[in-house]
Design a protein around this motif. Structure first.
Motif, short mmCIF file in Angstrom:
data_model
loop_
_atom_site.label_atom_id
_atom_site.label_comp_id
_atom_site.label_asym_id
_atom_site.label_seq_id
_atom_site.Cartn_x
_atom_site.Cartn_y
_atom_site.Cartn_z
N HIS A 477 70.14 26.50 35.48
CA HIS A 477 69.00 25.25 35.57
C HIS A 477 68.42 24.33 33.78
O HIS A 477 68.20 25.34 32.88
CB HIS A 477 67.97 25.03 36.59
N ILE A 478 67.85 23.32 34.29
CA ILE A 478 66.47 22.60 33.19
C ILE A 478 65.69 22.52 33.99
O ILE A 478 65.75 21.40 35.11
CB ILE A 478 67.41 21.32 32.42
N ARG A 479 64.67 23.16 33.91
CA ARG A 479 63.21 23.02 33.98
C ARG A 479 63.06 23.28 36.54
O ARG A 479 62.32 22.67 36.48
CB ARG A 479 62.33 21.27 34.05
N LEU A 480 63.55 23.31 36.58
CA LEU A 480 63.71 23.37 37.97
C LEU A 480 62.63 24.72 38.45
O LEU A 480 61.82 24.44 39.40
CB LEU A 480 65.36 24.44 39.02
N ASP A 481 62.23 25.46 37.98
CA ASP A 481 61.14 26.39 37.99
C ASP A 481 59.97 25.57 37.51
O ASP A 481 58.92 25.36 38.21
CB ASP A 481 60.61 27.44 36.96
N ARG A 482 59.95 24.41 36.62
CA ARG A 482 58.31 23.58 36.92
C ARG A 482 58.67 22.84 38.06
O ARG A 482 57.46 22.04 37.99
CB ARG A 482 58.74 22.72 35.43
N ALA A 483 59.42 22.13 38.45
CA ALA A 483 59.58 21.54 39.67
C ALA A 483 59.08 21.91 40.62
O ALA A 483 58.07 21.65 41.63
CB ALA A 483 60.74 20.90 39.86
N LEU A 484 59.58 23.88 41.31
CA LEU A 484 58.97 24.19 42.22
C LEU A 484 57.58 24.29 41.66
O LEU A 484 56.56 24.68 42.49
CB LEU A 484 59.98 25.42 42.30
N GLN A 485 57.48 24.85 40.66
CA GLN A 485 55.58 25.23 40.47
C GLN A 485 54.69 23.87 41.01
O GLN A 485 54.06 24.51 41.37
CB GLN A 485 55.53 25.91 38.87
N PHE A 486 55.46 22.68 40.49
CA PHE A 486 54.62 21.95 40.69
C PHE A 486 54.57 21.87 42.24
O PHE A 486 53.09 21.03 42.67
CB PHE A 486 54.65 20.53 39.76
N LEU A 487 55.46 21.75 42.83
CA LEU A 487 55.25 21.03 44.73
C LEU A 487 55.41 22.65 45.32
O LEU A 487 54.45 21.78 46.19
CB LEU A 487 57.50 21.25 44.73
N VAL A 488 54.77 23.39 44.92
CA VAL A 488 54.82 24.70 46.10
C VAL A 488 54.11 25.25 45.36
O VAL A 488 53.00 26.59 45.97
CB VAL A 488 56.31 25.21 47.21
N GLY A 489 53.94 25.41 43.67
CA GLY A 489 53.08 27.03 43.45
C GLY A 489 51.85 26.92 43.98
O GLY A 489 51.40 28.34 44.18
N ASP A 490 51.15 26.11 44.33
CA ASP A 490 49.94 25.78 44.07
C ASP A 490 49.70 26.82 45.95
O ASP A 490 48.13 27.49 46.29
CB ASP A 490 48.86 24.38 44.53
N HIS A 491 50.52 26.79 47.34
CA HIS A 491 50.06 27.30 48.17
C HIS A 491 50.96 28.49 48.15
O HIS A 491 51.02 29.46 48.98
CB HIS A 491 51.27 26.33 49.03
N LEU A 492 51.45 29.28 46.70
CA LEU A 492 51.75 30.57 46.57
C LEU A 492 51.02 31.18 45.60
O LEU A 492 51.44 32.35 45.67
CB LEU A 492 53.11 31.19 46.48
N ALA A 493 49.95 30.40 45.45
CA ALA A 493 48.95 31.26 44.52
C ALA A 493 48.01 31.94 45.12
O ALA A 493 47.98 32.26 46.77
CB ALA A 493 47.74 30.04 43.67
#
Length: 493
Positions: A477-493
């Motif tokens: 992929h290209i930047r799928l990880d950045r997309a996931l971090q923005f969308l759900v990362g705070d709820h898994l912090a």
């Protein structure tokens, strides 16, 4: 956004939200909307999202995954039994085994992915169960473009449709429908065959606008392009009419029939869609195919901007508080992502991202005002190409290497869908505003020179790489990880 709903709608939304919040005490979840206009890559995004979490994909910027705090990810039964399931297994088989892109979204679907994780915060580890479900809702962006119709009566809808149909990029496609409209008297007796002919001419015009050659985006009513189970129903058999401003529909007239069906479309199609799906979202990603629009020209780019502004204005965006959150959902994070970043060299990715920012400027300003966090991104949920260089004289040109889809053409060469090739895709303009300007014609008054005209081709999905030990890696992929971090990362912090 309350103006899009009735008091009855709001009461239903409040009851549904309260019931969902109660269930969430035992089984917390985050509802993520995935939308975009056709061919923007919604199905591919969701498939890659799920695949990379299930198989521990390479996601260095997705903190919970990269730090090893996700212990397990698995699919569960979705909470809404009346909504079709997103067929992840079929889509991943198409990508990995057949190397074909999955079929486009034709209707709404849903999938629940649950992760078990350890919070990075000691305090959160005490309060959190370390388990969160992502309810991923996939729906066509064309349906979302219907929501502004809730604020328009039949006369307004008709006037705007006729004005749009006369624009330079549409006038030739709408010629047949506009001709039938001129020959039709709105006050004539209602007749089913006349209604059908007008509807068929109007919907044919909309489909022609959607073709690759035009790639136009603002094409309501959305169900005329994707009717689903409502195909052939009276609520989907109407068309705009050239009615006089302020004219009242005479009982039994064609005007009265079309107006009644238009209102039925709003009542039985648009309102339930908003109430049952859009009003329940917590996070949202909007995928756009800026490449296709740039291929089609300035009219398509301008229309994409118009569609994106309307799409983002339809969400219930902003931040709620503890009290209001019990009775209504608010989308507090929206990601606007240009897909197919793998179709250009990484040196142009920043320019693609700047183009997305320019397209979304007005809509983002509106969302920011209400407290939502909005970001833009150039990405490829599944990377179909790799990069290289080709020497041309003393110059080294950056190229992308992949297998173009069967039938794709470059400079008169047509590809067979099997042959891998290196392609120099050209450079995106340094100034985003240039994509809204008509290219200058060639010296003979014809098309602009090839080097001034951007053309992008579509590629087949990649063959998955294997490690030295024979282990098949996850989808690149290209930047799928950045997309996931923005969308759900705070709820898994």
């Amino acid at each position: 956004m309350a103006s899009l709903t009735t008091y009855t709608d709001e009461a239903r939304i409040a009851l549904d939200t309260l019931a969902g919040r109660a269930a969430g005490l035992m089984s917390p979840s985050l509802r993520i909307g995935v939308t975009g206009l056709s061919r923007a890559g919604k199905t591919v995004f969701i498939t890659a999202f799920v695949h990379n979490l299930l198989h521990g994909g390479r996601l260095p910027l997705f903190d919970a995954q990269n730090s090893g705090r996700i212990s397990k990810a698995f699919l569960e039964h979705q909470p809404d039994d009346a909504v079709p399931r997103f067929q992840y297994e079929d889509h991943i088989a198409a990508l990995v085994e057949s190397r074909v892109w999955p079929e486009s979204t034709r209707a709404i679907s849903e999938l629940r992915l649950t992760v078990e994780f350890e919070s990075a915060s000691a305090w959160n580890r005490l309060l959190s169960r370390g388990r969160l479900s992502f309810d991923i809702v996939d729906y066509p962006g064309e349906w979302l473009l219907d929501l502004p119709l809730l604020l328009k009566d039949f006369e307004t809808f008709s006037r705007e449709a006729l004005e749009m149909s006369a624009l330079p990029g549409r006038a030739d496609l709408s010629k047949e429908w506009r001709s039938q409209n001129r020959d039709c008297d709105p006050n004539q007796p209602a007749d089913e065959m006349t209604a059908r002919k007008l509807f068929e001419a109007f919907s044919s015009y909309l489909r022609a606008c959607k073709s690759d050659q035009r790639a136009l985006s603002t094409l309501p009513p959305g169900r005329f392009l994707m009717p689903g189970e409502l195909e052939g129903s009276p609520a989907l058999t109407f068309a705009p009419l050239d009615v006089q401003p302020g004219a009242k529909a005479k009982p039994g007239s064609l005007h009265a029939m079309m107006e009644r069906r238009y209102e039925a479309y709003k009542t039985h199609v648009i309102r339930p869609f908003f109430r049952e799906h859009i009003a329940r979202l917590d996070r949202q990603i909007v995928l756009i195919d800026a490449m296709q629009a740039m291929n089609a020209g300035t009219e398509a780019v301008t229309d994409l901007e118009r569609a994106l502004t309307e799409i983002l204005s339809c969400f219930r965006q902003g931040r709620g508080n503890l009290l209001t959150g019990l009775f209504s959902h608010r989308i507090d994070r929206i990601l606007v992502a240009a897909t197919k970043a793998d179709h250009i060299h990484h040196e142009s990715h920043d320019r693609l991202q700047a183009i997305v920012r320019r397209l979304a400027d007005r809509a983002i300003a509106r969302a920011d005002f209400s407290g939502a966090t909005v970001d833009v991104l150039a990405m490829a949920a599944v990377r179909a190409t790799r990069e290289g260089t080709v020497k041309q004289g003393r110059e080294a040109l950056p190229v992308i290497i992949g297998t173009p889809l069967k039938g794709e053409t470059i400079a008169g060469d047509t590809f067979d869908g099997e042959t891998e090739t290196a392609i120099f895709p050209g450079d995106l303009p340094e100034k985003p505003g240039l994509i809204f300007q008509q290219p200058k014609p060639g010296k003979d008054g014809g098309d602009p020179p090839a080097e001034e005209s951007l053309r992008f081709v579509r590629f087949r999905p990649p063959r998955l790489e294997k490690t030295a030990e024979g282990i098949t890696l996850s989808l690149p992929h290209i930047r799928l990880d950045r997309a996931l971090q923005f969308l759900v990362g705070d709820h898994l912090a």
